[in-house]
Design a protein around this motif. Structure first.
Motif: not given
Lengths: 123, 112
Positions: A37, A39, A45, A95, A99, A110-111, A113-115
């Motif tokens: 994703v 941003q 997003l 990001y 999923r 998407l539950d 996430w990376g930082q």
């Protein structure tokens, strides 16, 4: 601990290539899709694409098809996002997202996430 | 412009109720695809708030709820708190875009 850990910030010049990473741990990495994703600064997003580590099935958003490459090395539980020739407009936070890995198992949200990895492209 | 349409901003006083709409079309929400909602606090990664249109991950307060009908969805927040001030995004998938994921443009919630 279930987590996605992304590689650090990058500063590149226009025309250079880049590969950023997203390492999964604490869960069965091969069994869950990983999305990328974008941003852009101050913006919303944007869905870039998604890959299934089990068989490397990859689906790109039409907006990003041909602009980036998504890959995975399941032996080291790591997904990648790659550019062959960066542009200043690629400056953004990127990001990765897992999923249905945790709470949303069986669903396509998407539950995990990376930082985030911030990429700066400037001459 | 985004495939899913959200209001750019909403606001409310502490304790009040606010709703954020997410308007799609027959190629995304209208096909029966689930809608998911994310909260993004300043300088942090998004966090899943609602999945499957109306389900909450554990740890998300029941002040947050989601609903879906026809080609739209909504996120409701009751008992507004200062820490709810954030950006909120809806997410679904679109058959006109090769079933790619799509996000709303995001809504900035301001707690007055």
């Amino acid at each position: 601990e279930v987590q996605l850990v992304q590689s650090g910030p990058e500063v590149k010049k226009p025309g250079e290539s880049l590969k950023i990473s997203c390492k999964g741990s604490g869960y069965s990495f091969s069994s869950y899709w990983i999305a990328w994703v974008r941003q852009m600064p101050g913006k919303g997003l944007e869905w870039m694409g998604i890959i299934y580590p089990g068989d490397s099935d990859t689906r790109y958003s039409p907006s990003f098809e041909g602009q980036v490459s998504i890959s995975v090395d399941k032996s080291i539980t790591t997904a990648y996002l790659q550019w062959s020739s960066l542009k200043p407009s690629d400056t953004a936070m990127y990001y990765c997202g897992g999923r249905g890995v945790g709470a949303a198992q069986g669903y396509d949200g998407l539950d995990l996430w990376g930082q985030g990895t911030f990429v700066t492209v400037s001459s | 412009h985004s495939v899913l349409t959200q209001p750019p901003s909403v606001s409310g006083a502490p304790g009040q109720r606010v709703t954020i709409s997410c308007t799609g079309s027959s190629s995304n929400i209208g096909t029966g695809n689930d809608v998911h909602w994310y909260q993004q606090l300043p300088g942090t990664a998004p966090k899943l708030l609602i999945y499957g249109s109306n389900k909450r991950p554990s740890g998300v307060p029941d002040r947050f709820s989601g609903s879906r009908s026809a080609t739209s969805a909504s996120l409701a927040i009751t008992g507004l708190q200062a820490e709810d001030e954030a950006d909120y995004y809806c997410h679904s998938y679109d058959s006109n875009l090769s079933n790619s994921g799509v996000f709303g443009g995001g809504t900035k919630l301001t707690v007055l």
